[in-house]
Design a protein around this motif. Structure first.
Motif, PDB file in Angstrom:
ATOM      1  N   GLU A 299      36.193  50.035  55.863  1.00  0.00           N
ATOM      2  CA  GLU A 299      35.977  51.054  54.841  1.00  0.00           C
ATOM      3  C   GLU A 299      37.299  51.634  54.347  1.00  0.00           C
ATOM      4  N   GLU A 300      38.206  51.866  55.288  1.00  0.00           N
ATOM      5  CA  GLU A 300      39.488  52.443  54.912  1.00  0.00           C
ATOM      6  C   GLU A 300      40.281  51.497  54.018  1.00  0.00           C
ATOM      7  N   ALA A 301      40.295  50.205  54.368  1.00  0.00           N
ATOM      8  CA  ALA A 301      41.053  49.244  53.576  1.00  0.00           C
ATOM      9  C   ALA A 301      40.467  49.087  52.180  1.00  0.00           C
ATOM     10  N   LEU A 302      39.146  48.986  52.072  1.00  0.00           N
ATOM     11  CA  LEU A 302      38.526  48.830  50.758  1.00  0.00           C
ATOM     12  C   LEU A 302      38.739  50.065  49.895  1.00  0.00           C
ATOM     13  N   THR A 303      38.759  51.232  50.503  1.00  0.00           N
ATOM     14  CA  THR A 303      39.069  52.455  49.753  1.00  0.00           C
ATOM     15  C   THR A 303      40.487  52.406  49.211  1.00  0.00           C
ATOM     16  N   ASN A 304      41.434  52.004  50.058  1.00  0.00           N
ATOM     17  CA  ASN A 304      42.832  51.927  49.633  1.00  0.00           C
ATOM     18  C   ASN A 304      43.030  50.867  48.548  1.00  0.00           C
ATOM     19  N   ILE A 305      42.329  49.744  48.674  1.00  0.00           N
ATOM     20  CA  ILE A 305      42.437  48.684  47.664  1.00  0.00           C
ATOM     21  C   ILE A 305      41.965  49.197  46.310  1.00  0.00           C
ATOM     22  N   ALA A 306      40.828  49.875  46.292  1.00  0.00           N
ATOM     23  CA  ALA A 306      40.299  50.400  45.032  1.00  0.00           C
ATOM     24  C   ALA A 306      41.246  51.440  44.442  1.00  0.00           C
ATOM     25  N   GLU A 307      41.755  52.328  45.279  1.00  0.00           N
ATOM     26  CA  GLU A 307      42.655  53.377  44.791  1.00  0.00           C
ATOM     27  C   GLU A 307      43.909  52.784  44.165  1.00  0.00           C
ATOM     28  N   THR A 308      44.552  51.871  44.871  1.00  0.00           N
ATOM     29  CA  THR A 308      45.811  51.316  44.371  1.00  0.00           C
ATOM     30  C   THR A 308      45.581  50.440  43.144  1.00  0.00           C
ATOM     31  N   THR A 309      44.505  49.667  43.132  1.00  0.00           N
ATOM     32  CA  THR A 309      44.215  48.817  41.971  1.00  0.00           C
ATOM     33  C   THR A 309      44.037  49.658  40.712  1.00  0.00           C
ATOM     34  N   LEU A 310      43.313  50.756  40.829  1.00  0.00           N
ATOM     35  CA  LEU A 310      43.083  51.611  39.667  1.00  0.00           C
ATOM     36  C   LEU A 310      44.341  52.390  39.284  1.00  0.00           C
ATOM     37  N   GLU A 311      45.148  52.758  40.257  1.00  0.00           N
ATOM     38  CA  GLU A 311      46.441  53.371  39.947  1.00  0.00           C
ATOM     39  C   GLU A 311      47.316  52.388  39.177  1.00  0.00           C
ATOM     40  N   ASN A 312      47.279  51.112  39.572  1.00  0.00           N
ATOM     41  CA  ASN A 312      48.034  50.086  38.855  1.00  0.00           C
ATOM     42  C   ASN A 312      47.559  49.961  37.418  1.00  0.00           C
ATOM     43  N   ALA A 313      46.242  49.947  37.231  1.00  0.00           N
ATOM     44  CA  ALA A 313      45.678  49.824  35.882  1.00  0.00           C
ATOM     45  C   ALA A 313      46.060  51.026  35.020  1.00  0.00           C
ATOM     46  N   GLU A 314      45.999  52.216  35.600  1.00  0.00           N
ATOM     47  CA  GLU A 314      46.333  53.433  34.850  1.00  0.00           C
ATOM     48  C   GLU A 314      47.811  53.457  34.491  1.00  0.00           C
ATOM     49  N   ALA A 315      48.662  53.007  35.407  1.00  0.00           N
ATOM     50  CA  ALA A 315      50.097  52.955  35.116  1.00  0.00           C
ATOM     51  C   ALA A 315      50.373  52.003  33.952  1.00  0.00           C
ATOM     52  N   PHE A 316      49.685  50.871  33.937  1.00  0.00           N
ATOM     53  CA  PHE A 316      49.861  49.918  32.835  1.00  0.00           C
ATOM     54  C   PHE A 316      49.349  50.520  31.533  1.00  0.00           C
ATOM     55  N   ARG A 317      48.202  51.176  31.585  1.00  0.00           N
ATOM     56  CA  ARG A 317      47.591  51.743  30.375  1.00  0.00           C
ATOM     57  C   ARG A 317      48.471  52.816  29.756  1.00  0.00           C
ATOM     58  N   THR A 318      49.139  53.593  30.583  1.00  0.00           N
ATOM     59  CA  THR A 318      49.931  54.731  30.101  1.00  0.00           C
ATOM     60  C   THR A 318      51.424  54.429  30.029  1.00  0.00           C
ATOM     61  N   ASP A 319      51.795  53.148  30.161  1.00  0.00           N
ATOM     62  CA  ASP A 319      53.201  52.730  30.078  1.00  0.00           C
ATOM     63  C   ASP A 319      54.085  53.423  31.108  1.00  0.00           C
ATOM     64  N   MET A 320      53.540  53.658  32.285  1.00  0.00           N
ATOM     65  CA  MET A 320      54.331  54.223  33.366  1.00  0.00           C
ATOM     66  C   MET A 320      54.996  53.098  34.164  1.00  0.00           C
ATOM     67  N   GLU A 321      55.828  53.455  35.131  1.00  0.00           N
ATOM     68  CA  GLU A 321      56.507  52.471  35.959  1.00  0.00           C
ATOM     69  C   GLU A 321      55.491  51.647  36.740  1.00  0.00           C
ATOM     70  N   LEU A 322      55.633  50.330  36.679  1.00  0.00           N
ATOM     71  CA  LEU A 322      54.716  49.433  37.399  1.00  0.00           C
ATOM     72  C   LEU A 322      55.338  49.124  38.757  1.00  0.00           C
ATOM     73  N   LYS A 323      55.168  50.049  39.681  1.00  0.00           N
ATOM     74  CA  LYS A 323      55.839  49.927  40.976  1.00  0.00           C
ATOM     75  C   LYS A 323      55.292  48.790  41.834  1.00  0.00           C
ATOM     76  N   ASN A 324      54.072  48.325  41.518  1.00  0.00           N
ATOM     77  CA  ASN A 324      53.494  47.240  42.306  1.00  0.00           C
ATOM     78  C   ASN A 324      53.450  45.921  41.531  1.00  0.00           C
ATOM     79  N   ALA A 325      54.338  45.816  40.537  1.00  0.00           N
ATOM     80  CA  ALA A 325      54.403  44.584  39.752  1.00  0.00           C
ATOM     81  C   ALA A 325      54.978  43.443  40.586  1.00  0.00           C
ATOM     82  N   VAL A 326      54.494  42.245  40.312  1.00  0.00           N
ATOM     83  CA  VAL A 326      54.980  41.035  40.991  1.00  0.00           C
ATOM     84  C   VAL A 326      55.739  40.206  39.964  1.00  0.00           C
ATOM     85  N   SER A 327      56.918  39.761  40.342  1.00  0.00           N
ATOM     86  CA  SER A 327      57.709  38.943  39.424  1.00  0.00           C
ATOM     87  C   SER A 327      58.386  37.831  40.196  1.00  0.00           C
ATOM     88  N   LEU A 328      58.950  36.891  39.470  1.00  0.00           N
ATOM     89  CA  LEU A 328      59.622  35.766  40.104  1.00  0.00           C
ATOM     90  C   LEU A 328      60.908  36.232  40.772  1.00  0.00           C
TER      91      LEU A 328
END
Length: 328
Positions: A299-328
């Protein structure tokens, strides 16, 4: 912003829906179909997609997502070895992940596999259900006083190291980027393999770590070693592992991941004849315990996954820093 969730299960929707009121500007759409080239066109009309470890995000799929004007790939997991990052960059698609959700969840499951395979509790449970209370075939070994080798000392590896220390084990560690602040004893990978009674894999799957456990490395391991893998199936050459099990090299093996899992992981395949026999061969050995990539499933892991995933989406939507971006 509209996000299409591929391969969504009821439990995925449950944890994301809890957070929906906090993100009124993000619309979630959940579908059971997983992401393949044939289903990539379903992303039409969305701004981004959300995928899991078993999704196909190869170059052809990303090309189709780009054709459907997808700008964002959200991985609701830590691993991203299934993503063609070069193609994503070429197509101008951002890739974000969940780097850490609950390291203790995976580490605790790793130790559960160690204990299950070592003490044969999976066999004992079945025997007792059939009123067979004999102890034949159930003998294990003490972990106390033994040496545990942790391959990869990220958050999960460190959590596993703490658990092993709690069992009274000496802990050796290997990581190409040692963290001296941990107080762990870092050794070469070869020394770890040759000195450990328990080897636990906690590293990402990269070209360098692919088949890190193979015929040669197995030959350097102690006889009657315990091996557990809760990271990625490709870290182990399955054919070489099976040969080692048959040669009685391993006292016990615990696997939450394996090489051929991608086609049927998280699916009920009980009514089907599987195309390959790798899983069946592994299950045929009395000292092997398998689970279906469930190390993260708390339960704890799935809660954290949902929280961080949506934080990532919101950061992208609002042009904020993408701290969890993956790059080469």
């Amino acid at each position: 912003m509209k996000i299409l969730f591929y391969g969504a299960k009821d439990y995925d929707q449950q944890f994301f829906d809890k957070l929906k009121p906090e993100y009124p500007n993000i619309e979630f759409v959940f579908i059971e179909s997983n992401l393949y080239k044939e289903t990539a066109s379903l992303a039409a009309g969305n701004d981004g997609i959300c995928a899991f470890v078993n999704a196909d995000l190869s170059a052809g799929v990303i090309e189709e997502l780009h054709h459907q004007r997808i700008r964002l790939i959200l991985m609701r997991c830590a691993g991203y070895n299934n993503v063609d990052l070069a193609k994503a960059k070429e197509c101008g698609i951002s890739v974000l992940r969940v780097p850490g959700y609950s390291p203790e969840a995976v580490a605790e499951h790793a130790m559960a596999l160690v204990l299950t395979a070592n003490r044969h509790t999976h066999k004992a449970y079945i025997k007792c259900r059939e009123n067979n209370f004999s102890l034949n075939g159930l003998m294990g070994i003490n972990l106390y006083g033994k040496t545990a080798g942790i391959v990869g000392t990220g958050k999960i590896g460190l959590a596993m190291a703490r658990i092993c220390q709690g069992f009274g084990m000496k802990v050796l560690a290997y990581d190409p980027f040692p963290n001296e602040k941990t107080g762990l004893i870092y050794v070469s990978l070869g020394q770890l393999f040759s000195s450990s009674d328990l080897i636990s894999l906690h590293c990402p799957l990269t070209p360098e770590t692919h088949h890190i456990v193979n015929r040669e490395s197995i030959s350097h391991m102690k006889d009657r070693v315990i091996l557990v893998n809760t990271s990625r199936g490709g870290l182990i050459c399955t054919e070489d592992l099976i040969a080692g099990i048959r040669d009685h090299k391993f006292f016990a093996v615990g696997l939450d991941v394996y090489e051929e899992e991608s086609d049927f992981v998280y699916e009920d395949m009980s009514e089907y004849i599987l195309k390959t026999s790798t899983v069946q061969r592994l299950l045929s050995f009395p000292n092997v315990a398998l689970t279906s990539h469930q190390g993260f499933f708390t339960e704890e892991a799935l809660t954290n996954i949902a929280e961080t995933t949506l934080e990532n989406a919101e950061a992208f939507r609002t042009d904020m820093e993408l701290k969890n971006a993956v790059s080469l």
